[in-house]
Design a protein around this motif. Structure first.
Motif, PDB file in Angstrom:
ATOM      1  N   UNK A 205       0.812  -1.222   0.000  1.00 60.08           N
ATOM      2  CA  UNK A 205       0.000   0.000   0.000  1.00 60.08           C
ATOM      3  C   UNK A 205       0.843   1.270   0.000  1.00 60.08           C
ATOM      4  N   UNK A 206       2.093   1.157   0.422  1.00 59.60           N
ATOM      5  CA  UNK A 206       2.981   2.323   0.379  1.00 59.60           C
ATOM      6  C   UNK A 206       3.427   2.664  -1.034  1.00 59.60           C
ATOM      7  N   UNK A 207       3.343   1.703  -1.939  1.00 56.35           N
ATOM      8  CA  UNK A 207       3.771   1.956  -3.325  1.00 56.35           C
ATOM      9  C   UNK A 207       2.721   2.816  -4.029  1.00 56.35           C
ATOM     10  N   UNK A 208       3.183   3.620  -5.018  1.00 57.56           N
ATOM     11  CA  UNK A 208       2.226   4.509  -5.700  1.00 57.56           C
ATOM     12  C   UNK A 208       1.461   3.830  -6.836  1.00 57.56           C
ATOM     13  N   UNK A 211      -4.739   2.306  -7.534  1.00 59.43           N
ATOM     14  CA  UNK A 211      -5.535   1.635  -6.501  1.00 59.43           C
ATOM     15  C   UNK A 211      -6.937   2.233  -6.493  1.00 59.43           C
ATOM     16  N   UNK A 212      -7.730   1.797  -5.531  1.00 57.09           N
ATOM     17  CA  UNK A 212      -9.122   2.265  -5.476  1.00 57.09           C
ATOM     18  C   UNK A 212      -9.863   1.782  -6.715  1.00 57.09           C
ATOM     19  N   UNK A 213     -10.561   2.709  -7.413  1.00 56.38           N
ATOM     20  CA  UNK A 213     -11.317   2.252  -8.590  1.00 56.38           C
ATOM     21  C   UNK A 213     -10.407   2.004  -9.795  1.00 56.38           C
ATOM     22  N   UNK A 214      -9.102   2.187  -9.626  1.00 55.78           N
ATOM     23  CA  UNK A 214      -8.155   1.865 -10.706  1.00 55.78           C
ATOM     24  C   UNK A 214      -7.495   0.499 -10.470  1.00 55.78           C
ATOM     25  N   UNK A 215      -7.983  -0.221  -9.479  1.00 54.07           N
ATOM     26  CA  UNK A 215      -7.483  -1.577  -9.233  1.00 54.07           C
ATOM     27  C   UNK A 215      -8.661  -2.528  -9.387  1.00 54.07           C
ATOM     28  N   UNK A 216      -8.596  -3.386 -10.385  1.00 55.46           N
ATOM     29  CA  UNK A 216      -9.774  -4.176 -10.744  1.00 55.46           C
ATOM     30  C   UNK A 216      -9.393  -5.650 -10.879  1.00 55.46           C
ATOM     31  N   UNK A 217     -10.195  -6.506 -10.249  1.00 53.73           N
ATOM     32  CA  UNK A 217      -9.965  -7.951 -10.360  1.00 53.73           C
ATOM     33  C   UNK A 217     -10.730  -8.493 -11.559  1.00 53.73           C
ATOM     34  N   UNK A 218     -10.074  -9.332 -12.336  1.00 58.08           N
ATOM     35  CA  UNK A 218     -10.696  -9.929 -13.520  1.00 58.08           C
ATOM     36  C   UNK A 218     -10.620 -11.450 -13.409  1.00 58.08           C
ATOM     37  N   UNK A 270     -15.529   0.843 -19.106  1.00 57.27           N
ATOM     38  CA  UNK A 270     -15.175   2.229 -19.423  1.00 57.27           C
ATOM     39  C   UNK A 270     -14.041   2.651 -18.504  1.00 57.27           C
ATOM     40  N   UNK A 271     -13.002   3.201 -19.105  1.00 56.52           N
ATOM     41  CA  UNK A 271     -11.826   3.572 -18.308  1.00 56.52           C
ATOM     42  C   UNK A 271     -11.442   5.019 -18.591  1.00 56.52           C
ATOM     43  N   UNK A 272     -10.678   5.581 -17.654  1.00 54.31           N
ATOM     44  CA  UNK A 272     -10.069   6.898 -17.857  1.00 54.31           C
ATOM     45  C   UNK A 272      -8.713   6.692 -18.530  1.00 54.31           C
ATOM     46  N   UNK A 273      -8.143   7.763 -19.044  1.00 59.70           N
ATOM     47  CA  UNK A 273      -6.863   7.635 -19.769  1.00 59.70           C
ATOM     48  C   UNK A 273      -5.686   7.647 -18.793  1.00 59.70           C
ATOM     49  N   UNK A 274      -5.709   6.739 -17.858  1.00 57.46           N
ATOM     50  CA  UNK A 274      -4.652   6.633 -16.840  1.00 57.46           C
ATOM     51  C   UNK A 274      -4.252   5.167 -16.697  1.00 57.46           C
ATOM     52  N   UNK A 275      -3.357   4.906 -15.744  1.00 54.49           N
ATOM     53  CA  UNK A 275      -2.925   3.529 -15.512  1.00 54.49           C
ATOM     54  C   UNK A 275      -3.942   2.785 -14.619  1.00 54.49           C
ATOM     55  N   UNK A 276      -4.142   1.546 -14.957  1.00 52.73           N
ATOM     56  CA  UNK A 276      -4.992   0.659 -14.151  1.00 52.73           C
ATOM     57  C   UNK A 276      -4.180  -0.559 -13.741  1.00 52.73           C
TER      58      UNK A 276
END
Ligand code: C2O
Ligand code: CU
Length: 505
Positions: A205-208, A211-218, A270-276
């Motif tokens: 969790x200390x790593x950047x 996370x949150x809604x940008x961390x998704x289990x498939x 649907x995603x934002x133009x960021x890292x997931x």
């Protein structure tokens, strides 16, 4: 000819069952085989990716979270116009996600509201033997069920419910829980008994990382559907109460023609133009996927079965075999708003060649980052190995069986007795493709028909061997003494004999 289960098991051991099975099947095929759906297949990328609900503890105390789960039948909408009967944890497929923290115990009370026995295994968990879900440690259904435990004197069968305790004394990682009933794991997982178990810790969790809604289990798996919308599966006994096994044509593994992600066919996200960050699990019975993005973009692997890698590894294609987990970062900032990016399965050129779609619809600031150093991975050293053991995983022609060192699974036979807190090298040899899994431990891949393969980084609990391959793995037996299984995670192979015991002494 109708045999009781006890008779079948007795005959299966001596090989006398062959004529009985032979008369019921067409022709044995050692390769995994497509079971076509009879229902019309839906169009891809029409439905949203389902979010898997988190399971809430029923209570917590200073060091334990208590959960209750009931395995029960339910009817769910998977195809657009038909309902599908499933067997689900709390009636859900996939099951609800359990989130746990390193060092904090989880108590899982599992109730059986099905009419067959169940067993729960936390895949990737370092678990005491009594909670590990040994295949004969059944949770029996209500009512009278013949108590056949394959003559296993150590079986700990209970009625209706049992508590599983997970101490979570291990690295943060993506684990999963699934059914492990002796001889019937394939059909029971196919009907829906599988879910995520995410183990977190503060180091991670200390790593950047996203996370949150940008961390998704498939959770990716393939299924086939009957004309009435029910799951299709070639079980010899569809009630799963009596004779185990599948039609011999499917003994190499059952492939479905509908690809589900989190229980939805070919969904879109649907995603934002960021890292997931995607925690990818292949929960299929027998299907391998060669995952790749179209248009091409890297899948940056940050984790494996056993948690974070030391450093990220970039893949164009990611081969994922049954039970493996890969934690990957996808950077959607490379794409223009409005782009649609398809997650392909390059291992198949039909409908199963597509998995899901990402639609880049929003612009956002990206605060996440993928550090060049992710984690300290303290591997054992090959020089520390006390023993080298050889294991051969092969098909036994004429028996319709899958074997380890020539033997079908028998709870009473110990294939290895490693000592607690020692390290061994296991040399694994295969004939066909086999994703091989050890309970209790994580291991390091030393060689994989030559050097470690591109997907062998980090701590693994499942290694995917291709036909005729050899791998050397370095295994440290730590945590608990007791009896555990190792097996092929092609679930049809597992159910048809490719499993054995080791006992940590
Ligand atoms: Cu994922 Cu023995 O299992
Ligand atoms: Cu196999």
């Amino acid at each position: 000819m109708k045999l009781s289960r006890r008779e079948i098991l007795r005959y299966a051991r001596t090989g006398l069952l062959l004529p009985a099975i032979e008369s019921r099947c067409v022709r044995p095929r050692p390769e995994a085989r497509l079971l076509p759906s009879l229902a019309p297949l839906p169009q891809p990328f029409q439905v949203p990716l389902p979010e898997i609900p988190l399971l809430k503890p029923v209570r917590t105390d200073s060091n334990t979270d208590f959960y209750e789960v009931t395995a029960r039948p339910a009817s769910v909408r998977i195809l657009p116009a038909m309902d599908t009967g499933i067997w689900g944890y709390n009636g859900m497929f996939p099951g609800p996600t359990i989130e746990a923290r390193v060092g904090r115990r989880v108590s899982l009370q599992l109730r059986n509201a099905l009419n067959v026995p169940i067993v729960n295994h936390l895949h990737g968990g370092r678990t005491a033997p009594e909670s590990d879900g040994y295949p004969t440690d059944l949770v029996l259904p209500a009512g009278d069920f013949p108590q056949s435990h394959m003559h296993d004197p150590m079986a700990r069968a209970v009625e209706r419910e049992r508590e599983y305790v997970y101490t979570n004394d291990q690295r943060a990682a993506t684990l999963w829980y699934h059914d492990h009933r002796m001889d019937f794991t394939g059909p029971q997982v196919w009907r829906g008994l599988a879910g995520f178990y995410i183990l977190r810790d503060t180091e991670e969790e200390r790593l950047p990382l996203p996370h949150g809604d940008k961390e998704i289990s498939l959770l990716i798996c393939d299924r086939s559907f009957d004309s009435d919308g029910s799951f299709r599966y070639p079980a010899l006994d569809p009630s799963l109460r009596d004779a185990p096994g599948v039609d011999a044509q499917y003994m190499g593994g059952v492939l479905g023609d509908v690809i589900l992600v989190n229980g939805a066919p070919w969904p879109r996200l649907e995603v934002a133009n960021v890292k997931y960050r995607f925690r990818i699990l292949n929960a299929s019975n027998a299907r391998r996927y060669d995952l790749a993005l179209d248009p091409v973009a890297p899948l940056v692997q940050i984790g494996s079965d056993g948690g974070l890698l030391a450093a990220p590894v970039s893949h164009r294609t990611l081969r994922i075999a049954p039970a493996e987990r890969f934690d990957v970062i996808v950077d959607f900032s490379k794409f223009k708003l409005g782009s649609k990016i398809t997650l392909l399965n390059k291992a198949d050129d039909g409908r199963a060649g597509q998995v899901m779609q990402f639609d880049v619809i929003r612009s956002e600031r990206d605060e996440s980052d993928v550090p060049a150093k992710l984690s300290d991975v303290a591997f054992a050293k090959p020089e520390e190995a006390m023993m080298v053991r050889d294991f051969d995983f092969s098909y036994q022609r004429g028996t319709h069986g899958w074997r380890i060192n020539g033997q079908p699974f028998d709870p009473a036979r110990m294939e290895a007795r490693p000592k607690l807190n020692t390290t061994e090298i296991w040399r694994l040899n295969t004939d066909f493709s086999h994703p091989l899994h050890l309970h209790l431990v994580h291991f390091q891949v030393l060689s994989h028909s030559g050097r470690p393969g591109p997907y062998d980084a980090g701590w693994k609990d499942t290694i995917d061997l291709g036909p005729g391959q050899t791998a050397n793995i370095l295994v440290r037996f730590a945590g608990y003494r007791g009896r555990y299984v190792f097996h092929c995670h092609n679930l049809e192979h597992e159910d048809m004999g490719m499993m054995a015991n080791f006992e940590v002494i």
